[in-house]
Design an enzyme around this catalytic site. Structure first.
Site, short mmCIF file in Angstrom:
data_model
loop_
_atom_site.label_atom_id
_atom_site.label_comp_id
_atom_site.label_asym_id
_atom_site.label_seq_id
_atom_site.Cartn_x
_atom_site.Cartn_y
_atom_site.Cartn_z
CG ASP A 10 15.95 52.98 49.57
OD1 ASP A 10 17.18 52.26 49.22
OD2 ASP A 10 15.26 53.49 48.55
CB ILE A 11 21.03 50.05 51.29
CG1 ILE A 11 22.33 50.17 51.45
CG2 ILE A 11 20.55 49.82 49.75
CD1 ILE A 11 22.87 48.70 51.95
CG ASN A 24 23.90 38.09 40.65
OD1 ASN A 24 24.82 38.31 39.91
ND2 ASN A 24 22.69 38.49 40.44
N GLY A 32 15.99 42.29 44.93
CA GLY A 32 16.33 42.68 46.28
C GLY A 32 17.20 43.80 46.21
CB VAL A 33 20.20 44.52 48.50
CG1 VAL A 33 21.41 45.68 48.56
CG2 VAL A 33 19.48 44.60 49.81
CG ASP A 34 22.58 42.61 42.69
OD1 ASP A 34 23.37 43.68 42.31
OD2 ASP A 34 22.76 41.69 41.89
N GLY A 120 18.26 38.01 52.73
CA GLY A 120 17.04 38.08 51.84
C GLY A 120 16.80 36.81 51.08
CE1 TYR A 122 21.21 34.80 46.10
CE2 TYR A 122 23.25 34.90 47.01
CZ TYR A 122 22.53 35.09 45.88
OH TYR A 122 23.09 35.23 44.59
#
Length: 175
Positions: A10-11, A24, A32-34, A120, A122
């Site tokens: 997990d980042i 974005n 997602g990550v964001d 991801g 995108y």
């Protein structure tokens, strides 16, 4: 020289100076990550995004905010190209890594955790996303000493690991 290694996990839990967010253009959180970074970092990340980027951020560019409640000190936000929406300029994807490393240098960050930008939702083809990340990070002059390429799934981790092993043996690369 910058060390690059793959990490499965997990980042938002990486103990580094800065985590890189695949944001974005609006810079107001997302999926997602964001979304994970905004949730884990808490409201301070969004407040800083609004203050620092009132008009958002262009594709291929990068900027930083506080990391809020994350273990990292900073979040470096970068906007990758949306392959699924027809944004297929690989130069923009590579620019995300270069610009993020420049921001890290400006901040004095020495350790970074990157996701696979644009791979991801995108829709950037993962093999090329991995290659772009490794090639660009390796070729960019930076004071960053360690980069973690954080994979959320085992198959992505395996793909990054294989690409890193292959990059260590340039004679094995296709010409």
């Amino acid at each position: 020289m910058t060390s690059i290694r793959a990490v499965l996990g997990d980042i938002t839990r990486q103990d580094v100076d800065a985590v890189v967010n695949a944001a974005n253009t609006a810079m107001r959180g997302g999926g997602g990550v964001d979304g994970a970074i905004h949730r884990a970092g808490g409201p301070a990340v969004l407040r800083d995004c609004i203050a620092r980027f009132p008009n958002g951020l262009a594709t291929g560019n990068a900027g930083w905010t506080t990391a809020g409640d994350l273990p990292a000190r900073w979040v470096i936000h970068t906007v990758g190209p949306n392959y699924a929406a027809g944004e297929r300029d690989r130069g923009l994807l590579c620019s995300c890594y270069r610009r993020s490393l420049r921001v890290a240098d400006e901040l004095g960050a020495r350790t970074l955790a990157f996701p696979l930008i644009s791979a991801g939702i995108y829709g950037w083809p993962r093999a090329d996303a991995v290659a772009a990340a490794i090639e660009t990070i390796s070729a960019t002059r930076t004071a960053v000493t360690e980069v973690l390429l954080v994979a959320f799934s085992e198959d992505a981790f395996d793909e990054i690991e294989a690409a890193l092993r292959s990059a260590e043996r340039p004679g094995d690369q296709p010409r």
